[in-house]
Each structure stands twice: as structure tokens, then as C-alpha cells.
Design an enzyme around this catalytic site. Structure first.
Site, PDB file in Angstrom:
ATOM      1  N   THR A  45      32.097  -9.926  -4.559  1.00  0.00           N
ATOM      2  CA  THR A  45      31.316 -10.787  -5.449  1.00  0.00           C
ATOM      3  C   THR A  45      30.167 -10.001  -6.059  1.00  0.00           C
ATOM      4  OG1 THR A  45      31.878 -12.724  -4.145  1.00  0.00           O
ATOM      5  CG2 THR A  45      29.950 -12.902  -5.554  1.00  0.00           C
ATOM      6  N   ASN A  71      44.251 -13.808  -6.313  1.00  0.00           N
ATOM      7  CA  ASN A  71      44.053 -14.296  -4.952  1.00  0.00           C
ATOM      8  C   ASN A  71      44.823 -15.577  -4.652  1.00  0.00           C
ATOM      9  OD1 ASN A  71      42.030 -15.042  -6.930  1.00  0.00           O
ATOM     10  ND2 ASN A  71      41.156 -16.330  -5.354  1.00  0.00           N
ATOM     11  N   GLN A 127      41.867  -8.218  -3.627  1.00  0.00           N
ATOM     12  CA  GLN A 127      43.137  -8.570  -2.986  1.00  0.00           C
ATOM     13  C   GLN A 127      44.164  -7.453  -3.089  1.00  0.00           C
ATOM     14  OE1 GLN A 127      43.472 -11.152  -1.203  1.00  0.00           O
ATOM     15  NE2 GLN A 127      41.890 -12.554  -1.916  1.00  0.00           N
ATOM     16  N   SER A 174      36.560  -5.367  -1.318  1.00  0.00           N
ATOM     17  CA  SER A 174      35.940  -6.194  -0.291  1.00  0.00           C
ATOM     18  C   SER A 174      36.477  -5.772   1.062  1.00  0.00           C
ATOM     19  CB  SER A 174      36.277  -7.661  -0.571  1.00  0.00           C
ATOM     20  OG  SER A 174      35.735  -8.460   0.433  1.00  0.00           O
ATOM     21  N   SER A 175      35.596  -5.585   2.026  1.00  0.00           N
ATOM     22  CA  SER A 175      36.019  -5.072   3.329  1.00  0.00           C
ATOM     23  C   SER A 175      36.765  -6.113   4.161  1.00  0.00           C
ATOM     24  CB  SER A 175      34.799  -4.565   4.095  1.00  0.00           C
ATOM     25  OG  SER A 175      34.912  -4.759   5.470  1.00  0.00           O
ATOM     26  N   THR A 230      18.512  -0.537   2.286  1.00  0.00           N
ATOM     27  CA  THR A 230      19.057   0.191   3.422  1.00  0.00           C
ATOM     28  C   THR A 230      20.485  -0.262   3.691  1.00  0.00           C
ATOM     29  OG1 THR A 230      16.871   0.366   4.393  1.00  0.00           O
ATOM     30  CG2 THR A 230      18.727   0.703   5.873  1.00  0.00           C
ATOM     31  N   CYS A 272      37.301 -21.387  -2.538  1.00  0.00           N
ATOM     32  CA  CYS A 272      36.262 -22.176  -3.185  1.00  0.00           C
ATOM     33  C   CYS A 272      36.805 -23.490  -3.732  1.00  0.00           C
ATOM     34  CB  CYS A 272      35.561 -21.384  -4.276  1.00  0.00           C
ATOM     35  SG  CYS A 272      36.637 -20.721  -5.524  1.00  0.00           S
TER      36      CYS A 272
HETATM   37  C1  LIG Z   1      39.989 -11.660  -6.188  1.00  0.00           C
HETATM   38  C2  LIG Z   1      38.727 -11.828  -5.407  1.00  0.00           C
HETATM   39  N1  LIG Z   1      37.562 -11.366  -5.883  1.00  0.00           N
HETATM   40  C3  LIG Z   1      36.416 -11.485  -5.178  1.00  0.00           C
HETATM   41  C4  LIG Z   1      36.372 -12.096  -3.941  1.00  0.00           C
HETATM   42  C5  LIG Z   1      35.078 -12.220  -3.218  1.00  0.00           C
HETATM   43  O1  LIG Z   1      34.924 -11.193  -2.282  1.00  0.00           O
HETATM   44  P1  LIG Z   1      33.716 -11.145  -1.265  1.00  0.00           P
HETATM   45  O2  LIG Z   1      33.949 -12.225  -0.276  1.00  0.00           O
HETATM   46  O3  LIG Z   1      33.761  -9.790  -0.662  1.00  0.00           O
HETATM   47  O4  LIG Z   1      32.455 -11.346  -2.037  1.00  0.00           O
HETATM   48  C6  LIG Z   1      37.565 -12.590  -3.418  1.00  0.00           C
HETATM   49  C7  LIG Z   1      37.609 -13.274  -2.126  1.00  0.00           C
HETATM   50  O5  LIG Z   1      37.463 -14.460  -1.991  1.00  0.00           O
HETATM   51  C8  LIG Z   1      38.755 -12.452  -4.167  1.00  0.00           C
HETATM   52  O6  LIG Z   1      39.911 -12.932  -3.683  1.00  0.00           O
END
Ligand SMILES: Cc1ncc(COP(=O)(O)O)c(C=O)c1O
Lengths: 500, 97
Positions: free
Chosen positions: A172, A251, A279, A299-300, A339, A424
Site C-alpha cells: 500500500t 488479487n 500478488q 508485500s512481504s 529507522t 476490503c
Molecule cells: C494487489 C495488491 N496490492 C496491494 C496490497 C496491499 O498490500 P499491503 O498489505 O502490503 O499494504 C494487496 C493486499 O491486500 C494486494 O493484493
């Protein structure tokens, strides 16, 4: 004992000691100490016999409370309640003698943390607590070294240079940094952004925020398979376009966009190409050089790493400029001050190292289970797979069950952790905008469920899921008047609906 | 360390230890994964002859064994309800192959 006598005792003791040779006094002391220590140790062992080290987390309570609030909420809409509550009685398999915790099949929302990742992280919560930016002492150096190792592993997955990896709090933040940062940097000359309708909310909302700052945004349509049209993209690129942002893997439906073609087009038109690979990273092969990707979000927690960390790949040659959204001490090439969290970074790094190591076996496993699940689900009548059957990541499966309401099905499937779309939208009853973009109607979008398969899924779980879904779809359909009509051969499209 | 390849007995012992420790995970998914991984890795590398390669595989296996020992204990300390596919009794200590 009075004070004077104790002093006297002490002085007598010291006389005794001085009479004996020093070494023998030491041996006596040592043996006494050893005896007292060993008895303490024995006591500790005894203690751990009584006090269990196990701490059990009861998740059933949370599940029950959630079910109660949901049931209470659904009473406001009587039609949902009728099918929902009766279905709830069938939410668990009858078999007792088995556990009650749901099978986890929501791998797109997040993935379990790999024990090997936790093993790496624990060091940083116990001894290695130095600030990685402290360069005056060993505490800083040792942490910094581990962070740079992690950066190497993360870069290697996408064939990038480790200097091109910027740590952020997640995809995000990476997406926001790109959409806001790149466009603000070029705002004097360029005022146009291109993205798609099926992006994750964080890209769509960041793009909307840029409209408020005076930018124009083109939201590309997708076809019924979920793919963008290269022709439409080419026609949308203008001389003042600063950024094209198109996600790698969706996603909700798992559809893969043609990254290589998009990259080539953007390079030719000299427009920055960003892809949200939350994803896709570690799940499909990505090479930022071969695909001409300029910026890429990671995203980890989607790759079995810790939550709360992610990264942004920012190409160095040709250089991509962006204005940071967070100002401060200038860490991470000045693009993301603050940090770093060494435990999270190294956990993320280990997750990436495991991707490098396990990629082929993970993909083989996920593909095998995915094929089994798709075949099993599609063998139920009136079901269909959403999104392109060919251009997809196999671990994300989105299926529509006609004549069943998705929410009731999810309620009836409390023994399987699933989602009707992205995390969401699953909280609300709003149908998925992604499925709408594919041209699905409300009813179809409402009856869709996403299944996510990952490294830790098992064949036994997939078998259970196929059986549970088949049974409960059948059960819910029997309650549905629509289904009855379909069985009687009435064409639903011929019906004139009253009301609305 | 010189590239002395591990003996057949050492390799077998390592395999047994990996299986034993994977089996001690309280978490169903982790248990199944590490069992599958140990079996697949050893099957894949069954016919490796090269001494240096054997040596490095063996060292890797020993590192993994350390992780499994630590993490299976953690998995036993922080436990959760059993999954719907798990029988409530006889968990974890299934006869292994
Ligand atoms: C395509 C996509 N982008 C962004 C995100 C958000 O990632 P994060 O939870 O690391 O902020 C997600 C996960 O929900 C995602 O599926």
C-alpha cells in the site's frame, strides 16, 4: 543475630580462610555454590513440570462472537437471514472427533508466516537490537549487515540490483509512493496517469487523490477475461503521460497482465511503468530488466513473511525520479526516511531467500492442488471460473456458483476460511468491482468465491473443500426459488421482475 | 572444512531426524509441509555422487534440522485449535515413513 556477632563471625571466617591455603577455600566455596545452583536448577525443572509451557489460543470464541454479530445484522434484511441461519446449522461437518478450526484458503489476503522466517526474526527480538543506521559501533554494523543480506535476496527474485530496493511498510505504501511521488515530481510538464479498473483499492484511491491535485487519470477497461487491451493502452498514452500503473497479478481473480508487452510499449513511449506485484512477486517469474519495469511494489506478508513490511523497486538506470512522501533522516536513498525494523526486514529477506530456493517446488505443488480444486469445483453444475483460464496465477481461483448467494455460502462454510473477493470488500455486502469490470452482473458477482492455495496447503484440505462446497451449494440451491425454476426449465431472463 | 562427503549412515540419520522433528510440529500445515519437503529433497538428491555437492547438501540439511528443532518447540508452546481435517487424537505422532 546481632550485628556485633555477625561481624565477629565474619572475622573468624576470614581467619579460617587465611589459615587454609587459598585454593582449598576456593574449592570449598565453589562446591557449595555448585550444590546450591544444582538444587535451584532442580527446582526449576520441577516447576516446568507443573507449569505447562504451552499457551493455547482459543479462536472459537472470536468465531462465535463474529457469527453472532453477523446473524444479528442479517436479521435486518429478512431474505438473507432465512437462508443464512438455516445454512449455519450445516456449517460444520457432522463428523465429531475432528478439530473445529477452519481450513485456511485465503492466501491472497495474507499467508502464514513460515517457521524459517520466524527463526530468522527471533534473533532481532532477543539480541541483535542495534539500530542498523548506527555506524559507530558493532551493534549497528551487525544489524546493518543482515539488512543488506535481506536486500540482496529480495532483489534477486526479480533480477534487480539490491541498491534498487527501498523498504516500505507494505505494498500500500509502495503504491502510494509511486502514484503520488512520480506524478508530483513531473507535475510541471506531465499531468496524466494511466491505470486500470481492476487495480487494488490503494492504487485506485491514490490515483483519485491525484485527480484532486489536478492530474488526469485514465482508468483502462478490461475484457471479460480480465485482461487489458494493448491497443487501448497505446492509444491512451499521451505526450504528457508520466506514469502507467498496471498490476501484475490481480488479487481477486488471479489474472496476469502481459507485463513484457506493456513494459516494451512504455519504454518505447518513454513513460514510466509501475506494476503492483503484491500478488505476483515470488509467484510468477518476473525479471524487471527483461520486462522493462521501472517501479514495482512488493508485500512481504503475501510470501510467507511478516506483516507490516514491503518494498519498492525503483530503477536506477535509466533513473526514475520521485518525490518522497515521507521526509526525514534520508534513509533508503532519501525515498523513505525512518529507522528500518530489522526483524521485519530480515524476516522479509528470509522469505525472499526461500522463494529463490523453493520456487519450483512451490509452483509445482500449488499448480497440482489448484488443478484438482478447479476440476472439482467446476464439476458442480452451473459454476464458472472467473478471469482468463490461461493467463493466470494458479494459486488464485475465483469461481461463481450460480443461484447461490455468496454471503450465505460463506456463512455456510465456516469450516473454511475464504473470501468473496478482496479483504476490503468482503466486510461489506457490496459486490466486487473487479468482477463488475469483467462485465459480470450483480448476481454473478455476488455468488463468487475466491480460493487461495499456497505453500502450506495440503491435498487433504483440498479434498475436504471440494466435498464441503459440493454439499453446501446443493443444500443452498434447494432452498432457492430461482433454482427450482431453473430445474423446471424456466428461462430466468424471460421473467419480468416486479419491484425495483 | 574439507569436502569429506557424509557417509550413507550419516545421511540416513539426518533424514530420520528431519522427519522426527517435522512430526513434532503442533501446527498441521507446517508439519505436513516439512514432512513433504524432507521426503522430496532426499528423493530428488538420491543419486548425487559429487563429494562437494553432497557435503553442501548435508550442511544445509543440518541447518534445517536446527531450525526444525527450535521451531517445532515453539509450535508446541503456542498452540491453537485443531483443524477440521485433523483427528483430535493421535495428533503429530503419526507413524512416519
Ligand atoms: C494487489 C495488491 N496490492 C496491494 C496490497 C496491499 O498490500 P499491503 O498489505 O502490503 O499494504 C494487496 C493486499 O491486500 C494486494 O493484493
Amino acid at each position: 543475630m546481632t550485628r556485633s556477632t555477625s561481624v565477629e563471625l565474619l572475622s573468624r571466617l576470614s581467619r579460617v580462610c587465611s589459615l587454609r591455603t587459598r585454593s582449598s577455600a576456593v574449592t570449598i566455596l565453589a562446591s557449595q555454590l555448585a550444590r546450591s545452583y544444582s538444587s535451584a536448577a532442580a527446582a526449576a525443572v520441577k516447576l516446568s513440570d507443573d507449569v505447562s509451557l504451552e499457551t493455547h489460543t482459543d479462536i472459537q470464541r472470536a468465531a462465535r462472537e463474529q457469527a453472532k454479530t453477523r446473524a444479528a445484522a442479517s436479521f435486518t434484511s429478512p431474505d438473507a437471514a432465512s437462508s443464512g441461519t438455516s445454512a449455519l446449522q450445516h456449517a460444520y461437518q457432522e463428523n465429531t472427533g475432528f478439530g473445529t478450526r477452519p481450513i485456511y484458503l485465503d492466501m491472497q489476503a495474507t499467508t502464514p508466516t513460515d517457521p524459517r522466517v520466524l527463526d530468522t526474526m527471533l534473533k532481532f527480538y532477543t539480541g541483535l537490537y542495534g539500530n542498523p543506521h548506527s555506524n559507530t559501533h558493532a551493534y549497528g554494523w551487525e544489524t546493518n549487515k543482515e539488512i543488506e543480506n535481506a536486500r540482496d535476496h529480495i532483489a534477486k527474485v526479480i533480477n534487480a540490483n539490491s541498491k534498487e530496493i527501498i523498504f516500505t511498510s507494505g505494498a500500500t505504501e509502495s503504491n502510494n509512493t509511486v502514484l503520488k511521488g512520480v506524478s508530483r515530481f513531473y507535475k510541471k510538464t506531465k499531468k496524466h496517469i494511466i491505470t486500470t479498473r481492476t487495480e487494488h483499492k490503494c492504487v485506485l484511491e491514490a490515483a483519485r487523490a491525484m485527480i484532486n491535485e489536478g492530474f488526469e487519470v485514465t482508468f483502462l477497461n478490461v475484457d471479460s477475461q480480465g485482461l487489458i487491451s494493448m491497443k487501448e493502452l497505446e492509444e491512451s498514452i499521451r505526450p504528457d503521460t508520466c506514469l502507467v500503473s498496471i498490476m501484475a497479478v490481480n488479487n481477486e481473480i488471479g489474472v496476469m497482465q502481459p507485463l513484457k508487452e506493456i513494459g516494451a510499449l512504455c519504454r518505447e513511449k518513454k513513460v514510466h511503468f509501475h506494476t503492483d506485484a503484491a500478488q505476483a512477486y515470488g509467484k510468477i517469474p518476473i525479471d524487471v530488466n527483461e520486462m522493462n519495469i521501472d517501479l514495482l511494489s512488493i508485500s512481504s506478508h503475501k510470501i510467507y513473511g511478516p506483516k507490516g513490511i514491503g518494498a519498492l523497486f525503483v530503477r536506477r538506470r535509466p533513473r526514475v525520479r520521485l518525490e518522497p512522501i515521507i521526509s526525514g533522516g534520508g534513509q533508503e536513498r532519501g525515498l523513505r526516511s525512518g529507522t528500518l525494523a530489522p526483524a521485519l526486514v530480515t524476516g522479509f529477506g528470509e522469505a525472499a531467500r526461500l522463494i529463490n530456493q523453493e520456487y519450483s517446488s512451490d509452483i509445482a505443488h500449488v499448480s497440482r492442488l489448484s488443478k484438482k480444486l478447479v476440476d472439482g469445483l467446476l464439476s458442480i453444475d452451473h459454476t464458472s471460473l472467473n478471469g482468463s483460464p490461461d493467463h493466470r496465477y494458479p494459486g488464485c481461483i475465483n469461481v461463481s456458483f450460480a443461484y447461490v448467494e455468496g454471503e450465505s455460502l460463506l456463512m455456510a462454510l465456516r469450516d473454511i476460511a475464504l473470501s468473496s473477493g478482496s479483504a476490503c470488500t468482503s466486510a461489506s455486502l457490496e459486490p466486487s468491482y473487479v468482477l463488475h469490470a469483467l462485465g459480470k452482473d450483480d448476481a454473478m458477482a455476488h455468488s463468487s468465491i475466491r480460493f487461495g492455495i499456497g505453500r502450506f496447503s495440503t491435498e487433504q484440505e483440498v479434498d475436504y473443500v471440494i466435498k464441503a462446497i459440493s454439499e453446501r451449494v446443493k443444500f443452498l440451491r434447494e432452498l432457492s426459488p430461482l433454482w427450482e425454476m431453473v430445474q423446471e426449465g424456466i428461462d430466468l431472463n424471460s421473467i419480468e421482475w416486479s419491484g425495483h | 572444512m574439507p569436502a569429506v562427503s557424509p557417509s550413507r549412515r550419516q545421511v540416513l540419520r539426518l533424514y530420520k531426524q528431519l522427519i522426527k522433528n517435522a512430526n513434532q510440529f503442533n501446527d498441521y500445515n507446517f508439519r505436513e509441509y516439512f514432512l513433504r519437503r524432507a521426503r522430496n529433497t532426499f528423493k530428488e538428491n538420491k543419486s548425487v555422487q559429487d563429494a562437494a555437492k553432497l557435503q553442501s547438501l548435508f550442511a544445509e540439511g543440518q541447518r534445517d534440522l536446527g531450525i526444525l528443532k527450535r521451531q517445532s518447540i515453539i509450535s508446541q508452546m503456542y498452540t491453537f485449535d485443531k483443524l477440521v481435517v485433523e483427528p483430535l487424537h493421535k495428533h503429530g505422532f503419526k507413524p512416519s515413513t
